[in-house]
Design an enzyme around this catalytic site. Structure first.
Site, PDB file in Angstrom:
ATOM      1  N   ARG A 122       0.808  -1.217   0.000  1.00  0.00           N
ATOM      2  CA  ARG A 122       0.000   0.000   0.000  1.00  0.00           C
ATOM      3  C   ARG A 122       0.847   1.277   0.000  1.00  0.00           C
ATOM      4  NH1 ARG A 122      -3.590  -1.839   4.964  1.00  0.00           N
ATOM      5  NH2 ARG A 122      -1.802  -3.233   5.159  1.00  0.00           N
ATOM      6  N   ASN A 139      41.728  38.073   5.560  1.00  0.00           N
ATOM      7  CA  ASN A 139      40.560  38.714   4.961  1.00  0.00           C
ATOM      8  C   ASN A 139      40.495  38.334   3.489  1.00  0.00           C
ATOM      9  OD1 ASN A 139      38.433  41.024   5.413  1.00  0.00           O
ATOM     10  ND2 ASN A 139      39.318  41.279   3.380  1.00  0.00           N
ATOM     11  N   GLN A 142      12.678 -14.591   5.925  1.00  0.00           N
ATOM     12  CA  GLN A 142      11.379 -15.266   5.777  1.00  0.00           C
ATOM     13  C   GLN A 142      11.037 -15.200   4.284  1.00  0.00           C
ATOM     14  OE1 GLN A 142       7.912 -13.146   7.058  1.00  0.00           O
ATOM     15  NE2 GLN A 142       6.751 -15.006   7.522  1.00  0.00           N
TER      16      GLN A 142
HETATM   17  C1  UD1 Z   1      -1.088  -7.004  12.805  1.00  0.00           C
HETATM   18  C2  UD1 Z   1      -1.826  -7.817  13.856  1.00  0.00           C
HETATM   19  C3  UD1 Z   1      -3.033  -7.030  14.344  1.00  0.00           C
HETATM   20  C4  UD1 Z   1      -2.605  -5.697  14.870  1.00  0.00           C
HETATM   21  C5  UD1 Z   1      -1.772  -4.927  13.836  1.00  0.00           C
HETATM   22  C6  UD1 Z   1      -1.160  -3.710  14.458  1.00  0.00           C
HETATM   23  C7  UD1 Z   1      -1.521 -10.166  13.269  1.00  0.00           C
HETATM   24  C8  UD1 Z   1      -2.143 -11.363  12.671  1.00  0.00           C
HETATM   25  N1  UD1 Z   1      -2.259  -9.057  13.285  1.00  0.00           N
HETATM   26  O1  UD1 Z   1      -1.971  -6.834  11.695  1.00  0.00           O
HETATM   27  O2  UD1 Z   1      -3.702  -7.750  15.374  1.00  0.00           O
HETATM   28  O3  UD1 Z   1      -3.739  -4.934  15.245  1.00  0.00           O
HETATM   29  O4  UD1 Z   1      -0.682  -5.749  13.346  1.00  0.00           O
HETATM   30  O5  UD1 Z   1      -0.489  -2.913  13.500  1.00  0.00           O
HETATM   31  O6  UD1 Z   1      -0.401 -10.232  13.728  1.00  0.00           O
HETATM   32  N2  UD1 Z   1       5.168  -9.423   8.564  1.00  0.00           N
HETATM   33  C9  UD1 Z   1       6.214 -10.271   8.308  1.00  0.00           C
HETATM   34  N3  UD1 Z   1       5.944 -11.492   7.742  1.00  0.00           N
HETATM   35  C10 UD1 Z   1       4.688 -11.895   7.456  1.00  0.00           C
HETATM   36  C11 UD1 Z   1       3.624 -11.008   7.723  1.00  0.00           C
HETATM   37  C12 UD1 Z   1       3.892  -9.775   8.287  1.00  0.00           C
HETATM   38  O7  UD1 Z   1       7.356  -9.968   8.580  1.00  0.00           O
HETATM   39  O8  UD1 Z   1       4.544 -13.006   6.956  1.00  0.00           O
HETATM   40  C13 UD1 Z   1       5.472  -8.122   9.181  1.00  0.00           C
HETATM   41  C14 UD1 Z   1       5.092  -6.963   8.289  1.00  0.00           C
HETATM   42  O9  UD1 Z   1       6.190  -6.560   7.504  1.00  0.00           O
HETATM   43  C15 UD1 Z   1       4.742  -5.883   9.313  1.00  0.00           C
HETATM   44  C16 UD1 Z   1       4.261  -6.666  10.519  1.00  0.00           C
HETATM   45  O10 UD1 Z   1       4.708  -7.986  10.349  1.00  0.00           O
HETATM   46  O11 UD1 Z   1       5.872  -5.129   9.701  1.00  0.00           O
HETATM   47  C17 UD1 Z   1       2.747  -6.656  10.670  1.00  0.00           C
HETATM   48  O12 UD1 Z   1       2.173  -7.246   9.509  1.00  0.00           O
HETATM   49  P1  UD1 Z   1       0.909  -6.643   8.824  1.00  0.00           P
HETATM   50  O13 UD1 Z   1       0.547  -7.477   7.676  1.00  0.00           O
HETATM   51  O14 UD1 Z   1       1.060  -5.187   8.648  1.00  0.00           O
HETATM   52  O15 UD1 Z   1      -0.164  -6.969  10.002  1.00  0.00           O
HETATM   53  P2  UD1 Z   1      -1.517  -6.232  10.242  1.00  0.00           P
HETATM   54  O16 UD1 Z   1      -2.544  -6.742   9.279  1.00  0.00           O
HETATM   55  O17 UD1 Z   1      -1.294  -4.788  10.331  1.00  0.00           O
END
Ligand code: UD1
Ligand code: CA
Length: 463
Positions: free
Chosen positions: A15, A376, A72
């Protein structure tokens, strides 16, 4: 208790619609993941594991040796991401903070309070929560009637009752390390997004009779997870307010905080005044009693005490105490100004040392030079340092006087106390205390101005 941290930073950040990987987007001049890592270091985490995926190389090269890394390869969810750290941390004992690389505003104070609550209660998990009327997109924190945390439910998996809950998961946690990795084994991807949710660990621990706590922050900023450029600008604004406030409480006057931009790592001494339109970036440090701005842009520079800088741009410059710069000066990399130096309007300095008490007052270029004390440099004098291929050095010794509009063709040296007459083009050394004059001798033609005018007028009348 031994403390460790896992920073989640493998997601793509679609996004953001950016070529730059999400956690490297700067907030107040510093990549988000840099803020997060600094914060976990401040609460004494002995090891920091960053989970990288998209943009792994870029993140690693930015953070360098300050962290350990696990790749990962496929982003199968936050639970899967944390599990990647098992090889590195699985056998550790202690507290493990899990935090997202896109939440730059979590403070060390809050992280410390969260971790202390967790440790003093011997909890299995403690979740940093926040409250808002509209927790859109966040996981909801579901509590029992007695107020204890039961589970976290992602919005997409919520029942209508759960959806109405206003307390949400910020994505920052403290876990008992061993219990975290044990519970992760039980996490499945049976949910709407078919992801392995870290948040499921909470419900799993509760069902095993473990202590799970919630710690609510009342600072909304801390809960901001930056997913798009709107949130990025909001994070920027809140971080800027926080930084400005910190400096003001430390004794810095900021005339107009709304137009003052201070990087996260900038240092400023007390009784310094920042005028409107001041931008301080990178590793800049500024002493006490300075007047900075209006409209100045200073990056990676070291400024002494009692310095005044107006309407100027500085990049990797050093400025000694009581020196004045500007208006409209440009100090480029490796400009080194001593104390009580004066750099005036439309002066450019590059890779040059200007020693104590010297003046370059107007319209000069001094590059690849060393200028002694009490020199200067007259209006419009320049060092001619470049032949299109090579750069050459100009040396001007103490107490020399360089007249206006002098060209110093480098390599060249002007000795101590020497005097270079205005308009001279100097091509070879001027010995100590000599006077150098290198310009055509003046000739006056008596009354000739009248003749010239008459001739010009006649030409015009003929047309
Ligand atoms: C997550 C939480 C949610 C919380 C929110 C707060 C979970 C399932 N949900 O949702 O409860 O309210 O954060 O901001 O944890 N990432 C990885 N590997 C992955 C997936 C994600 O490293 O496979 C990292 C992303 O880069 C990011 C972070 O984890 O920095 C959070 O992932 P994101 O997909 O943004 O989670 P949210 O849907 O925001
Ligand atoms: Ca997020």
């Amino acid at each position: 208790m031994r403390r460790m941290a896992i920073v989640l930073a493998a997601g793509q950040g679609k996004r953001m619609k950016s070529k730059l990987y999400k956690v490297l987007h700067p907030v107040c001049g510093k990549p988000m993941v840099g803020h997060v890592l600094d914060t976990v270091k401040q609460v004494n985490c002995e090891r920091s594991i960053v989970i990288v995926g998209h943009g792994a190389e870029a993140v690693q090269s930015y953070l360098g040796e300050t962290a350990e890394y696990v790749l990962q390869e496929q982003q199968l969810g936050t639970g899967h991401a944390v599990k990647m750290a098992k090889d590195l941390l699985g056998s550790e004992k202690g507290s493990t903070i899990v935090i997202c690389g896109d939440t730059p505003l979590v403070t060390a104070e809050t992280l410390e309070a969260l971790t202390e609550l967790h440790e003093s209660n011997n909890a299995a998990a403690t979740v940093l929560t926040a409250y808002t009327e509209n927790p859109k997109g966040y996981g909801r924190v579901i509590r029992s009637e007695d107020g204890s945390v039961l589970r976290i439910v992602e919005q997409k998996d919520c029942s209508p009752e759960e959806d109405a809950v206003c307390e949400f998961n910020t994505g920052t946690y403290c876990f008992d390390n061993a219990k975290l990795f044990a519970a992760l084994e039980k996490v499945t991807n049976q949910n709407v997004q078919q992801e392995y949710y870290l948040t499921d660990v909470i419900g799993i621990m509760v069902s095993q009779g473990e202590t799970v706590l919630g710690y609510m922050t009342d600072d909304y900023a801390e809960s901001i997870g930056v997913n798009d450029r709107l949130a990025l600008s909001e994070a920027e604004r809140l971080m800027r307010e926080r930084i400005n406030k910190r400096h003001m409480l430390n004794g810095v006057t900021i005339i107009d905080p709304a137009s003052t931009y201070i990087g996260a790592d900038v240092i400023i001494g007390s009784d310094t005044v920042l005028h409107p339109g001041t931008v301080l970036k990178g590793s800049t440090s500024i002493g006490e009693d300075c007047q900075i701005g209006p409209q100045s842009d200073i990056k990676d520079s070291v400024i002494g005490d009692g310095v005044a800088i107006k309407h100027s741009v500085l990049d990797q410059a050093e400025v000694g105490s009581r020196t004045t710069v500007g208006p409209f000066a440009y100090l480029r990399p490796k400009s080194q100004l001593g104390e009580d130096v004066k750099i005036g309007d439309f002066v450019e300095i590059k890779n040059a040392k200007i020693d104590n008490g010297s003046k370059v007052s107007h319209l000069s270029y001094v590059g690849d030079a060393s200028v002694g004390k009490n020199v200067n440099v007259g209006c419009g004098a320049i060092t001619v340092n470049y032949d299109g291929y090579n750069k050459f050095i100009t040396e001007i010794e103490d107490d020399a006087f360089i007249g206006s509009n002098v060209n110093l063709i480098a390599p060249v040296k002007v000795g101590k106390g020497a005097y270079v007459v205005a308009g001279s083009t100097i091509t070879h050394a001027v010995p100590e205390n000599d006077l150098a004059i290198a310009r055509n001798r003046q000739e006056n033609k008596p009354g000739y101005a009248e003749k010239i005018r008459a001739r010009a007028k006649a030409k015009k009348d003929k047309k």
